[in-house]
Design an enzyme around this catalytic site. Structure first.
Site, mmCIF file in Angstrom:
data_model
loop_
_atom_site.group_PDB
_atom_site.id
_atom_site.type_symbol
_atom_site.label_atom_id
_atom_site.label_comp_id
_atom_site.label_asym_id
_atom_site.label_seq_id
_atom_site.Cartn_x
_atom_site.Cartn_y
_atom_site.Cartn_z
ATOM 1 N N GLY A 90 4.104 1.184 2.360
ATOM 2 C CA GLY A 90 5.058 0.147 2.001
ATOM 3 C C GLY A 90 5.699 0.415 0.660
ATOM 4 O O GLY A 90 6.914 0.222 0.481
ATOM 5 N N ASN A 139 3.540 -8.442 -2.632
ATOM 6 C CA ASN A 139 2.221 -8.033 -2.184
ATOM 7 C C ASN A 139 1.241 -9.163 -2.446
ATOM 8 O O ASN A 139 1.378 -9.893 -3.441
ATOM 9 C CB ASN A 139 1.755 -6.768 -2.915
ATOM 10 C CG ASN A 139 0.586 -6.098 -2.217
ATOM 11 O OD1 ASN A 139 0.763 -5.435 -1.195
ATOM 12 N ND2 ASN A 139 -0.615 -6.252 -2.747
ATOM 13 N N ARG A 140 0.289 -9.326 -1.555
ATOM 14 C CA ARG A 140 -0.692 -10.388 -1.748
ATOM 15 C C ARG A 140 -1.389 -10.251 -3.089
ATOM 16 O O ARG A 140 -1.617 -11.232 -3.790
ATOM 17 C CB ARG A 140 -1.719 -10.367 -0.603
ATOM 18 C CG ARG A 140 -2.691 -11.535 -0.636
ATOM 19 C CD ARG A 140 -3.634 -11.517 0.547
ATOM 20 N NE ARG A 140 -4.485 -10.321 0.527
ATOM 21 C CZ ARG A 140 -5.469 -10.096 1.378
ATOM 22 N NH1 ARG A 140 -5.699 -10.949 2.372
ATOM 23 N NH2 ARG A 140 -6.200 -9.001 1.298
ATOM 24 N N LYS A 189 6.535 5.338 19.296
ATOM 25 C CA LYS A 189 5.722 5.830 18.184
ATOM 26 C C LYS A 189 4.292 6.105 18.639
ATOM 27 O O LYS A 189 3.661 7.082 18.210
ATOM 28 C CB LYS A 189 5.726 4.808 17.045
ATOM 29 C CG LYS A 189 4.816 5.167 15.854
ATOM 30 C CD LYS A 189 5.127 6.540 15.272
ATOM 31 C CE LYS A 189 4.535 6.755 13.882
ATOM 32 N NZ LYS A 189 3.094 6.595 13.799
ATOM 33 N N HIS A 199 4.383 9.350 20.422
ATOM 34 C CA HIS A 199 4.526 10.373 19.380
ATOM 35 C C HIS A 199 3.160 10.737 18.825
ATOM 36 O O HIS A 199 2.811 11.918 18.681
ATOM 37 C CB HIS A 199 5.441 9.849 18.264
ATOM 38 C CG HIS A 199 5.376 10.637 16.986
ATOM 39 N ND1 HIS A 199 4.317 10.536 16.107
ATOM 40 C CD2 HIS A 199 6.251 11.510 16.420
ATOM 41 C CE1 HIS A 199 4.522 11.332 15.075
ATOM 42 N NE2 HIS A 199 5.688 11.923 15.241
ATOM 43 N N ASN A 200 2.360 9.722 18.503
ATOM 44 C CA ASN A 200 1.042 9.985 17.942
ATOM 45 C C ASN A 200 0.114 10.646 18.958
ATOM 46 O O ASN A 200 -0.721 11.471 18.596
ATOM 47 C CB ASN A 200 0.422 8.684 17.426
ATOM 48 C CG ASN A 200 1.033 8.221 16.119
ATOM 49 O OD1 ASN A 200 2.152 8.606 15.787
ATOM 50 N ND2 ASN A 200 0.324 7.391 15.383
ATOM 51 N N GLU A 226 0.950 14.149 18.977
ATOM 52 C CA GLU A 226 0.379 14.687 17.732
ATOM 53 C C GLU A 226 -1.095 15.043 17.923
ATOM 54 O O GLU A 226 -1.554 16.107 17.485
ATOM 55 C CB GLU A 226 0.546 13.644 16.629
ATOM 56 C CG GLU A 226 0.030 14.020 15.269
ATOM 57 C CD GLU A 226 0.161 12.852 14.308
ATOM 58 O OE1 GLU A 226 -0.844 12.493 13.662
ATOM 59 O OE2 GLU A 226 1.271 12.278 14.218
ATOM 60 N N ALA A 281 0.878 -1.171 0.000
ATOM 61 C CA ALA A 281 0.000 0.000 0.000
ATOM 62 C C ALA A 281 0.918 1.225 0.000
ATOM 63 O O ALA A 281 2.143 1.085 -0.099
ATOM 64 C CB ALA A 281 -0.920 -0.030 1.204
ATOM 65 N N VAL A 282 0.363 2.399 0.126
ATOM 66 C CA VAL A 282 1.159 3.609 -0.104
ATOM 67 C C VAL A 282 2.409 3.660 0.769
ATOM 68 O O VAL A 282 3.513 3.944 0.275
ATOM 69 C CB VAL A 282 0.296 4.868 0.117
ATOM 70 C CG1 VAL A 282 1.156 6.116 -0.027
ATOM 71 C CG2 VAL A 282 -0.845 4.909 -0.881
ATOM 72 N N SER A 302 7.275 7.542 11.232
ATOM 73 C CA SER A 302 6.420 8.726 11.182
ATOM 74 C C SER A 302 6.831 9.648 10.051
ATOM 75 O O SER A 302 8.011 9.836 9.787
ATOM 76 C CB SER A 302 6.487 9.500 12.505
ATOM 77 O OG SER A 302 5.692 10.665 12.427
ATOM 78 N N GLY A 359 4.175 10.067 7.368
ATOM 79 C CA GLY A 359 3.147 9.888 6.348
ATOM 80 C C GLY A 359 3.723 9.409 5.032
ATOM 81 O O GLY A 359 4.865 8.932 4.956
#
Length: 478
Positions: free
Chosen positions: A15, A33-34, A184, A187-188, A191, A12-13, A129, A131
């Site tokens: 990865g 990927n699957r 992490k 961190h979120n 955020e 996905a985006v 982190s 995005g």
């Protein structure tokens, strides 16, 4: 083609962009990927960015990797992650490294690390982190797991990580088992608090002063040139400047006022409760998102609950804007201080030996909460690694103290005029609780002893005591 130095499964985006980032830095990357179509589209669209090895099965994927193998898993947290790890462990050999770079709950990571260690495999739970853009151009990376795995993994992660202004990679070995994913998670949580505080500052300027989104965008852009400089302040100005193509109105005015969440804020608050650490700013931010989505309750309340009777009025608009800036800065410091307190408490609880200064250092670039004052936080923990709270560091104590009068004015004005500012208010209450000579907890402990014989301690005599409340009310030593 030579054996791949690292593999990424789950394209996905995030990865996909991590795989591209590794390839751009000269690593041969096995990709899987699957859905094989997604893997082939990556090669077709970005195959010229570096060396990729396309693998249609996990067997081919593992077979394409140089030993000791290093596999990065980027699939949905929870069951899907467990399923992929279970399949991989049947194919991997002792000494191989499995990296979960998704937003996993740290307790899941601790469980997985223990299970894989029994099979001779290294399991690394790593926070990432930044995005989509950060994954491609340089994120902040927070890997945990066995220290020996970092000898192989560390140079690759440091190569693709964001670099601070001094050139330092925003990546370090955080600590054993769940330490990386715990950091992490916090961190979120910070955020969440940061975004809520910014939202409250916007609301005070919008509802209170009646400023337009475009004018408030200019104010945030100005703030971003000073002590408040950060990624979130920067993008706030961009969002507020955006005009809706359909209506011509400010985009912020046509977006439903319902904030979503994926769960990391709730995880942070639950963990803090378990550890006994007050993270009031993060908690209020999490609850604020929840109440924003309670549409039925909000609609019913609007027709029943009266508002404030005091009209919002300030004598000096510029002075109030400066008050909001100072209150925002002070509240942000509280949010970070509480987050670092939570990391320290977990480190002590689980024996992780996390260096708090290193966490501030790797958040200086790449991540969502990157901000100018993280340099100052790094310096604070360098001066005193055992700092009881960030708020008592000489620099931050002075900075926050300078803004306290403004902070009080803002919270008071919000309360008097009915503008909700829960994160501002709770952060100020936390500050006042820390500095208070005595808290009403003495009364609460007395109440607890009265109804439940929970005992209490005295300020003048060592020991633990109980009053015979249902008897002659004499005090006995417990």
């Amino acid at each position: 083609m030579p054996a791949a130095q690292i593999g990424v499964t789950g394209l996905a985006v995030m990865g996909r962009n991590l795989a591209r980032n590794f390839a751009r830095h000269g690593y041969t990357v096995a990709v899987h990927n699957r859905s094989v179509e997604r893997m082939h589209s990556l090669i077709a669209e970005h195959g010229d960015e570096g060396e990729f090895v396309a693998c249609e099965t996990l067997e081919d994927f593992v077979g394409a990797l140089a030993r000791p193998r290093t596999v990065v898993v980027m699939v949905k947290a929870g069951g899907p992650t467990d399923a992929v790890i279970d399949q991989l462990t049947e194919l991997l050999e002792p000494g191989d490294i499995v990296v979960d770079a998704g937003n996993a709950l740290y307790t899941d990571t601790m469980r997985r690390e223990k299970t894989l260690a029994a099979r001779g495999l290294h399991f690394v739970g790593s926070g990432v982190s930044g995005g989509e853009e950060g994954a491609l151009l340089g994120p902040s990376i927070m890997p945990g797991g066995p220290a020996e795995s970092y000898a192989t993994l560390g140079p690759m992660l440091e190569a693709i990580a964001a670099k601070a202004e001094d050139g330092t990679p925003c990546c370090t070995h955080v600590g054993p088992d769940g330490a990386g994913h715990f950091v992490k998670m916090v961190h979120n949580g910070i955020e969440y608090a940061d975004m809520q505080l910014i939202g409250e500052a916007y609301d005070l300027l919008r509802q209170g002063l009646g400023l337009t989104p475009a004018r408030i965008a200019d104010i945030f852009a100005e703030w971003n040139r000073g002590d408040l400089q950060s990624y979130l302040i920067e993008i706030t100005a961009e969002v507020l400047r955006q005009t809706d193509a359909r209506t011509g109105a400010a985009l912020v005015d046509v977006i439903k006022d319902q904030a979503g969440q994926k769960g990391t804020g709730r995880w942070t608050v639950k963990s803090a409760l378990d550890l006994g650490v007050p993270v009031t700013g993060i908690a209020e931010a999490t609850f604020a998102r929840a109440i924003s989505s309670q549409t039925a309750q909000r609609e019913a309340a609007r027709g029943v609950l009266p508002g404030a009777t005091v009209e919002f009025a300030v004598a000096d608009e510029a002075a109030f804007i400066e008050d909001v800036r100072l209150a925002l800065y002070a509240s942000k410091v509280v949010a970070y201080a509480q987050g670092f307190d939570q990391i320290r408490a977990a480190s002590d609880e689980f024996g992780w030996d996390i260096a708090l200064g290193d966490m501030a250092r790797i958040w200086r670039a790449g991540c969502i909460i990157r901000a100018r004052f993280l340099d100052r936080i790094t310096e604070a923990f360098t001066r005193d690694a055992g700092l009881p709270t960030l708020l008592v560091d000489l620099y931050f104590a002075a900075e926050v103290a300078g803004g306290v009068p403004a902070w009080r004015r803002v919270v008071s004005q919000a309360a008097l005029t009915g503008i909700p500012a829960p994160a501002f208010a709770s952060s100020l209450a936390y500050y006042d609780s820390l500095r208070a000579e005595r808290l009403p907890a003495a009364l609460i402990q007395g109440q607890r002893d009265f109804f439940g014989a929970h005992t209490y301690q005295r300020i003048d005599v060592e020991g633990t005591f109980h009053t015979e409340w249902s008897g002659d009310r004499t005090e006995v030593e417990a």
